[in-house]
Design a protein around this motif. Structure first.
Motif, short mmCIF file in Angstrom:
data_model
loop_
_atom_site.label_atom_id
_atom_site.label_comp_id
_atom_site.label_asym_id
_atom_site.label_seq_id
_atom_site.Cartn_x
_atom_site.Cartn_y
_atom_site.Cartn_z
N GLU A 73 0.83 -1.19 0.00
CA GLU A 73 0.00 0.00 0.00
C GLU A 73 0.87 1.25 0.00
OE1 GLU A 73 -3.58 -2.20 2.42
OE2 GLU A 73 -2.56 -0.54 3.38
N THR A 74 0.43 2.25 -0.74
CA THR A 74 1.18 3.50 -0.86
C THR A 74 0.59 4.52 0.09
OG1 THR A 74 1.48 2.97 -3.19
CG2 THR A 74 1.99 5.20 -2.52
N LEU A 75 1.46 5.31 0.68
CA LEU A 75 1.06 6.30 1.68
C LEU A 75 1.43 7.69 1.17
CD1 LEU A 75 -0.03 6.62 4.60
CD2 LEU A 75 2.32 6.44 5.37
N TYR A 76 0.43 8.58 1.08
CA TYR A 76 0.65 9.96 0.67
C TYR A 76 0.26 10.87 1.82
CZ TYR A 76 0.66 8.17 -4.12
OH TYR A 76 0.93 7.49 -5.27
N CYS A 77 1.09 11.86 2.09
CA CYS A 77 0.80 12.82 3.15
C CYS A 77 0.68 14.20 2.53
CB CYS A 77 1.90 12.81 4.20
SG CYS A 77 1.56 13.91 5.58
N LEU A 78 -0.44 14.83 2.74
CA LEU A 78 -0.69 16.16 2.20
C LEU A 78 -0.69 17.14 3.36
CD1 LEU A 78 -1.51 17.78 -0.32
CD2 LEU A 78 -3.87 17.35 0.31
N GLY A 79 0.34 17.95 3.46
CA GLY A 79 0.39 18.93 4.53
C GLY A 79 1.68 18.89 5.32
N LEU A 80 1.63 19.46 6.51
CA LEU A 80 2.82 19.66 7.33
C LEU A 80 3.12 18.55 8.32
CD1 LEU A 80 2.38 23.45 8.13
CD2 LEU A 80 3.88 22.40 6.44
N GLY A 81 2.43 17.42 8.23
CA GLY A 81 2.64 16.36 9.19
C GLY A 81 3.79 15.43 8.85
#
Length: 186
Positions: A73-81
């Motif tokens: 599974e691929t993990l994308y983080c959108l933002g400052l976290g």
């Protein structure tokens, strides 16, 4: 710094009020008391108006991801976290905080990604998050799991005051899934 300047500041405020006529002095003192009282009420009610009034639960999010994210599974983080997430979820993460995430996801139907995670962590990215949700929906992905952290009871007030969109939660983690061989020839 304010602690050192406060006595002088309040002496000047008091001297300024003292020079006013009695009615204006009373009105000025009342305005100062009301403004200060509102701030004190917010402080003791734990309702600071700024967005990061409380600490985000990164340890809980990292634990949740460790328990739920699969190998392929691929993990994308959108933002400052990005930084706290890397610390608490110390497994290798691809595409974490990618600035071209929207472009990358627009081409997703050419890949073989069946399940992917989107982590929304920053209100300034709200419009991009809405675009990403639309892109994934158009590519045949559906949300099968969603977790939210950091409820913000004042999000409607902030939306009206700042004239921009706010979510009722500071962090949203969504798992999207698409059946291979389904939409768009994949």
């Amino acid at each position: 710094y304010f602690m050192f300047i406060a006595p002088v500041f309040f002496i000047f405020v008091a001297a300024g009020l003292w020079m006013l006529p009695k009615k204006a002095m009373a009105v000025g003192a009342l305005v100062i008391i009301l403004v200060w009282g509102y701030g004190i009420r917010n402080y003791y009610a734990n309702k600071e108006f700024h967005f990061m009034g409380n600490v985000d639960p990164w340890r809980q999010i990292g634990t949740f991801l460790k328990e739920n994210v699969g190998k392929n599974e691929t993990l994308y983080c959108l933002g400052l976290g990005i930084v706290p997430l890397r610390y608490y979820y110390n497994d290798p993460i691809l595409n974490l905080g990618d600035p071209k995430l929207v472009e990358k996801l627009q081409n997703l139907d050419k890949s073989s990604v069946k399940r992917l995670w989107i982590i929304f962590t920053y209100q300034e990215e709200y419009d991009n998050w809405l675009k990403i949700c639309g892109i994934l929906d158009g590519r045949g992905y559906k949300v099968i799991l969603e977790e939210k952290w950091g409820e913000d009871p004042d999000y409607k007030l902030k939306r009206n005051f700042f004239k921009k969109n706010f979510l009722p939660y500071r962090i949203v983690v969504q798992l999207y899934e698409r059946k291979l061989g389904g939409l768009h020839g994949n």
